[in-house]
Design an enzyme around this catalytic site. Structure first.
Site, PDB file in Angstrom:
ATOM      1  N   HIS A 177       0.338  -1.106  -0.001  1.00 13.61           N
ATOM      2  CA  HIS A 177      -0.255  -0.337   0.039  1.00 13.61           C
ATOM      3  C   HIS A 177       0.618   1.066   0.076  1.00 13.61           C
ATOM      4  O   HIS A 177       1.894   1.270   0.470  1.00 13.61           O
ATOM      5  CB  HIS A 177      -1.020   0.117   1.373  1.00 13.61           C
ATOM      6  CG  HIS A 177      -1.634   1.058   0.995  1.00 13.61           C
ATOM      7  ND1 HIS A 177      -3.669   1.233   0.158  1.00 13.61           N
ATOM      8  CD2 HIS A 177      -2.259   1.776   1.957  1.00 13.61           C
ATOM      9  CE1 HIS A 177      -4.034   1.792   0.317  1.00 13.61           C
ATOM     10  NE2 HIS A 177      -3.858   2.257   1.784  1.00 13.61           N
ATOM     11  N   ASN A 205      -4.720   8.823   4.226  1.00  9.11           N
ATOM     12  CA  ASN A 205      -4.743   6.937   3.384  1.00  9.11           C
ATOM     13  C   ASN A 205      -6.030   7.812   2.447  1.00  9.11           C
ATOM     14  O   ASN A 205      -6.036   8.702   1.988  1.00  9.11           O
ATOM     15  CB  ASN A 205      -5.217   5.878   4.630  1.00  9.11           C
ATOM     16  CG  ASN A 205      -5.566   4.640   3.745  1.00  9.11           C
ATOM     17  OD1 ASN A 205      -5.070   4.645   3.160  1.00  9.11           O
ATOM     18  ND2 ASN A 205      -5.766   4.005   4.882  1.00  9.11           N
TER      19      ASN A 205
END
Length: 379
Positions: A301, A321
């Site tokens: 990620h 995020n």
């Protein structure tokens, strides 16, 4: 539904007129008060209503209830062992009805071996010494007006595209004074098409933007959460960058040197970092220490570092995020720094990158007249 709300308030010791929102009260519940099957089932119904969940059949709902119960037990056990009030908290967020395996498959990329990327990037990166004398105690680019709102990548593992656009958005805003939301969809369509991979890196996005004369805005090339044919040649107005830099941990690096490099970079602009995010599943707030990180070597990620701070002597990074504002700290996660671990929390020190862009003539002129590009006074 009214009965379920009253049950929840009763178990919490709150009146039905409490100002605490249903969303926040669900996240902050003391799950030690929900131990029987009936209590957990009632809580599940309330959670379903809050998140608009509708299942195909009774079998699927029963399966999701069982997963919800298992996650509730895990949250209760983990929160009971928090080291301090600032340690990260888990809660019944919007991912509470999926397993860790389902979460990884849906929201993360396949694990990446960073060693090959480090070798490739080392051939291109500019070798330089980073130093950061007397940095401010805290820093937050959100307060400088160069960070767009938190976005939602949907059920796909393309955090790399969102981390990349976030970095370009910030670099462009710092250089020109113009904050504009950029197109993740263009990167998904075009970078993946040119690279022949659905498992991208942020630096590949920067390379593509450089080679193709810029990146479209989100308005001109909106996000669809699925890949399509590249339409870059149909968009005229583009946001450009001048280059990009990488921050790579080498065999000779020390933890202090890595910290200096990150601090030096982030005081100039936000930076995109790679990380193992499997343990982000049920995060709702606090400083994440990575104690349960599965592998610092398996990157899956990307997030955008926008600043740093400390709480009672514990230092942390502020990371944006791409799972929506209703995850974590309003879409952000605090990741512990200065841990003494060379790799950083969940391998985040391994591979970071950021685009570069020269200031516009207007901002250069203003700075010549006595205005600094960025005010680095403590926030």
């Amino acid at each position: 539904m009214g009965f379920l709300v009253l049950l929840l308030f009763s178990l919490l010791g709150l009146s039905s007129s409490s100002s605490i929102s249903t969303h926040r009260s669900i996240l902050d519940l003391d799950l030690t008060k929900f131990t029987t099957q009936k209590q957990v089932s009632s809580l599940f119904q309330l959670w379903k209503s809050e998140h608009g969940r509708v299942y195909h059949n009774h079998e699927e709902e029963a399966k999701r209830l069982e997963i919800f119960k298992n996650n509730s037990n895990y949250i209760r056990d983990m929160n009971a062992n928090r080291k301090s009030p600032h340690s990260h908290r888990l809660g019944l967020n919007k991912f509470a009805d999926i397993t860790p395996q389902e979460f990884s498959k849906k929201y993360l990329q396949a694990p990446k071996d960073v060693s090959q990327q480090i070798k490739m990037a080392n051939k291109k990166m500019k070798k330089e010494q980073y130093s950061c004398d007397h940095p401010p105690a805290s820093w937050d680019w959100r307060k400088k007006g160069v960070i767009t709102q938190v976005k939602y990548q949907g059920g796909c593992g393309r955090g790399w595209a969102f981390s990349a656009t976030g970095a370009i958005e910030a670099a462009h805003a710092i250089a020109t004074g113009d904050l504009v939301s950029l197109s993740e969809q263009e990167l998904v369509d075009c970078v993946e098409e040119s690279e022949g991979s659905y498992n991208g890196w942020q630096y590949q996005s920067f390379e593509w933007v450089l080679e193709h004369g810029g990146i479209a805005t989100d308005d001109d090339y909106p996000y669809r959460a699925k890949e399509g044919r590249c339409k870059a040649n149909k968009i005229q107005d583009k946001v450009t960058i001048d280059g990009y830099e990488t921050l790579i941990m080498s065999d000779e690096s020390t933890e202090s040197e890595t910290e200096q490099a990150f601090l030096s970079a982030i005081l100039e602009q936000p930076i995109s970092v790679s990380i193992d995010a499997k343990d982000f599943h049920l995060y709702t707030g606090g400083i994440y220490d990575g104690e349960n990180c599965t592998s610092p070597y398996g990157i899956n990620h990307f997030v955008l570092l926008v600043g740093y701070g400390s709480a009672d002597g514990v230092d942390y990074w502020i990371a944006k995020n791409s799972w929506g504002f209703d995850w974590g700290e309003d879409g952000y996660i605090w990741i512990q720094r200065n841990t003494g671990n060379l790799l950083g929390v969940c391998g985040m020190n391994y591979f970071a990158s950021y685009p570069t862009k020269e200031e516009s003539e207007t901002l250069v002129s203003a700075r010549v007249k006595g205005h600094r590009r960025v005010d680095h006074s403590p926030l």
